[in-house]
Scaffold this motif. Structure first.
Motif, mmCIF file in Angstrom:
data_model
loop_
_atom_site.group_PDB
_atom_site.id
_atom_site.type_symbol
_atom_site.label_atom_id
_atom_site.label_comp_id
_atom_site.label_asym_id
_atom_site.label_seq_id
_atom_site.Cartn_x
_atom_site.Cartn_y
_atom_site.Cartn_z
ATOM 1 N N THR A 61 -2.867 3.650 -16.085
ATOM 2 C CA THR A 61 -2.967 5.065 -15.716
ATOM 3 C C THR A 61 -1.587 5.693 -15.597
ATOM 4 O O THR A 61 -1.349 6.814 -16.068
ATOM 5 N N ALA A 62 -0.657 4.960 -14.982
ATOM 6 C CA ALA A 62 0.707 5.467 -14.841
ATOM 7 C C ALA A 62 1.374 5.601 -16.205
ATOM 8 O O ALA A 62 2.120 6.557 -16.460
ATOM 9 N N GLU A 64 -0.030 6.278 -19.011
ATOM 10 C CA GLU A 64 -0.594 7.415 -19.745
ATOM 11 C C GLU A 64 0.124 8.723 -19.430
ATOM 12 O O GLU A 64 0.019 9.693 -20.181
ATOM 13 N N LYS A 65 0.861 8.753 -18.336
ATOM 14 C CA LYS A 65 1.590 9.959 -17.944
ATOM 15 C C LYS A 65 3.009 9.993 -18.510
ATOM 16 O O LYS A 65 3.765 10.913 -18.239
ATOM 17 N N THR A 66 3.360 8.965 -19.289
ATOM 18 C CA THR A 66 4.694 8.893 -19.881
ATOM 19 C C THR A 66 4.616 9.217 -21.370
ATOM 20 O O THR A 66 3.546 9.518 -21.907
#
Length: 219
Positions: A61-62, A64-66
């Protein structure tokens, strides 16, 4: 020339001798759980590919924010995550591929990763499996490869698809000229660099080439 650095999900006890990495010039790919090695060595992959079964949901999930690209595959698939990563590297134009963390842990996965070097889709690409002081690559068909090392480094040649014929070696303590190495023989084991370069020429067959950096220093 595009070079890909692929992090697999095997054992990676140390950084490969002599390897330098550039996020600007290299295409960095994590094959599923190989992302853990990226984290350890503080490397940000450009792409993560696989079925994502070895990555914690929160970490995914983390990610996917990059800016990292995530390519998901179903768990029920015909290829390992490493094979998917290698095919992706070829599709993205890589002419040279270095694979880290491909050895150790499960024997079946280790053998599978090594034998991938002999795949048809990699036959015209320089692919190296790197593990500390060890390097594996494959020479197929009518080709020549130049090897780099230091005097005293070991080189072993293992036929892995029937007999290897027309084998010529230069720059090694035990040279060969147009020789044959039968499948299953140990005749090609433990040759030695006499200088900093050596060459292997093959006319027919397939050779697995193993290099061991005896000094443990960059070449």
């Amino acid at each position: 020339m595009i070079r890909a650095i692929v992090f697999a999900n095997g054992v990676m006890d140390g950084w490969p001798v002599g390897l330098t990495l550039s996020a600007d010039r290299d295409l960095i790919i994590a094959a599923d759980g190989g992302l853990a090695h990226c984290r350890r060595w503080e490397v940000t992959p450009h792409v993560v590919v696989g079925d994502m079964d070895s990555i914690a949901p929160g970490e995914l999930t983390a990610l996917e924010k990059t800016a990292t690209e995530i390519i998901r595959h179903p768990a029920r698939k015909d290829e390992t995550d490493l094979e998917l990563a290698l095919k992706l590297a070829i599709d993205r134009g890589a002419e040279e591929i270095a694979v880290l963390g491909a050895l150790g842990a499960r024997w079946d996965m280790t053998f599978s990763n090594v034998l991938l070097l002999g795949s048809d889709f990699l036959s015209r690409t320089t692919v190296r499996l790197l593990d500390g002081v060890h390097e594996l690559c494959c020479l197929q068909g009518s080709r020549q490869i130049r090897l780099h090392g230091r005097p005293g480094d070991l080189v072993s040649l293992l036929p892995i698809s029937g007999n290897a014929t027309g084998v010529s070696l230069k720059g090694l303590a035990y040279p060969l000229t147009d020789a044959s190495l039968p499948f299953g023989t140990s005749h090609g084991v433990s040759n030695v660099f006499t200088g900093e370069t050596a060459s292997v020429t093959l006319k027919e067959g397939m050779l697995l080439i193993s290099i061991t950096r005896m000094a443990g220093k960059p070449f």
